[in-house]
Design an enzyme around this catalytic site. Structure first.
Site, PDB file in Angstrom:
ATOM      1  CG  ASN A 292      -1.069   7.656   3.384  1.00  0.00           C
ATOM      2  OD1 ASN A 292      -1.407   6.804   2.576  1.00  0.00           O
ATOM      3  ND2 ASN A 292      -0.506   8.798   3.016  1.00  0.00           N
TER       4      ASN A 292
ATOM      5  NE  ARG B 160      -3.822  -0.128   2.098  1.00  0.00           N
ATOM      6  CZ  ARG B 160      -4.871  -0.413   2.847  1.00  0.00           C
ATOM      7  NH1 ARG B 160      -5.199   0.373   3.868  1.00  0.00           N
ATOM      8  NH2 ARG B 160      -5.606  -1.473   2.594  1.00  0.00           N
TER       9      ARG B 160
ATOM     10  CG  HIS C 224      -1.614   4.969  -0.327  1.00  0.00           C
ATOM     11  ND1 HIS C 224      -2.264   5.252   0.859  1.00  0.00           N
ATOM     12  CD2 HIS C 224      -2.417   4.082  -0.974  1.00  0.00           C
ATOM     13  CE1 HIS C 224      -3.409   4.567   0.918  1.00  0.00           C
ATOM     14  NE2 HIS C 224      -3.507   3.851  -0.182  1.00  0.00           N
TER      15      HIS C 224
ATOM     16  CG  HIS D 293      -7.522  -4.207  -2.129  1.00  0.00           C
ATOM     17  ND1 HIS D 293      -8.665  -3.596  -2.596  1.00  0.00           N
ATOM     18  CD2 HIS D 293      -6.651  -3.199  -1.850  1.00  0.00           C
ATOM     19  CE1 HIS D 293      -8.511  -2.282  -2.586  1.00  0.00           C
ATOM     20  NE2 HIS D 293      -7.302  -2.020  -2.139  1.00  0.00           N
TER      21      HIS D 293
ATOM     22  N   GLY E  17       3.825  10.839  -8.078  1.00  0.00           N
ATOM     23  CA  GLY E  17       4.720   9.931  -8.761  1.00  0.00           C
ATOM     24  C   GLY E  17       5.556   9.225  -7.707  1.00  0.00           C
TER      25      GLY E  17
END
Length: 322
Positions: free
Chosen positions: A94, A62, A66, A191, A72
């Site tokens: 987050n 993750r 993120h 996921h 970027g």
């Protein structure tokens, strides 16, 4: 002859001009000479972390998603907040990333082996690949050569695709990063080793709409099990939540099978089954894990190439600019 010679020289010059930009592009062998031990150091650090924390898999993957989605892949997600600026890592989306210590540890070791050489952004990209592979998923060559950003703002996390997004919103969000509909459904498969806090899906379990208490697209028995994990009176603890598929630490295609069974945890997950643009991809991956693995590796490389900085600094400390 003079004309021919000038023409040949012009052609050589043209080829040189066209080829030059690619010389600065990301490269799988970027550290072969400057830091040949880089990938080994990162892999060993990730392995050690996994032994002590089963949630590292999901958190590092993750973290990569993120980080790449905001500015970027520039490691801006690692920067700490200051008195004058709240950084990305402290933005609400987050809250479940964490495990920043893994990148800290890897970077500390790398600074001893090859100082000021391996960017934090590349460490994140390599670590994300490693947690997938160590969990039973595909391996791919990570393209390297990114540089680290110097800016991080919590308010920019609003640009991350949310767990309540519908398919059109998801497509638009991914398209802004140069990713196709297929890339979107494929990367959502990350996921399979994910964990979510109750806050990301509890709206589907209580007072969902004027006519339904529970989201009608959700398997009823599954919804009841989630209600027990996320009671209204006590669902704010750091461990209050659920894994996003039934094979919690294994990277496989179970995520897509869960969606077909109406057991997608996020509304955005389950929405993939209800839209003709994405349903066929879910069905394909649910029955063909090899196809999912192959496409996941390809899509991860594409995401890793989005908006990267090839000039700039290599942070010594992941948490602070040099």
């Amino acid at each position: 002859m003079a004309f021919s010679k000038r023409l040949v020289l012009a052609m050589i010059f043209t080829v040189f001009v066209i080829a030059k930009p690619s010389e600065a592009a990301l490269n799988a062998h970027y550290y072969d000479r400057s830091c040949p031990a880089a990938e080994k150091v990162i892999l060993e650090t990730v392995k050690k972390a996994i032994l002590h924390d089963p949630k590292v898999h999901a958190r590092l993957l993750r973290m990569f998603f993120h980080d790449c989605f905001i500015r970027g892949c520039d490691a801006s997600i690692l920067l700490d907040s200051t008195k004058s600026n709240q950084a990305e890592k402290d933005g609400p989306p987050n809250i479940s990333v964490r495990s920043f210590y893994v990148i800290d540890n890897a970077k500390t070791k790398l600074e001893k082996v090859c100082p000021r050489t391996v960017s934090c952004a590349d460490v994140i990209a390599i670590a994300a690949r490693d947690v997938v592979t160590l969990s039973g998923g595909p391996y791919w060559s990570v393209l390297k050569g990114r540089k680290d950003g110097r800016m991080s703002r919590a308010n920019e996390t609003i640009n991350l695709p949310g767990p309540t997004f519908n398919v059109s919103q998801l497509i638009q969000s991914f398209a802004a990063r140069g990713l196709s509909v297929k890339d979107m459904v494929t990367l959502s498969g990350g996921h399979t080793i994910g964990f979510s806090h109750c806050s990301s899906f509890e709206a589907r379990l209580h007072n969902f709409s004027k006519f339904h208490d529970i989201d009608p697209s959700m398997n009823f028995a599954f919804a009841q099990s989630l209600k027990k994990k996320c009671p209204i009176s006590n669902n704010r603890g750091k461990n209050a939540g659920t894994f996003l598929d039934s094979t919690t630490s294994v990277f496989d295609n179970d995520y897509y099978k869960q969606i077909l069974s109406r057991k997608g945890v996020f509304g955005s997950d389950q929405a993939l089954l209800g839209d003709y643009r994405t349903r066929w991809i879910v069905e394909t991956y649910a029955r063909d894990q090899k196809a999912f693995f192959r496409e996941f590796a390809t899509s991860m490389v594409k995401l890793g190439n989005f908006g990267v900085k090839e000039t700039g600094e290599v942070r010594v400390n992941p948490r602070f600019v040099n």
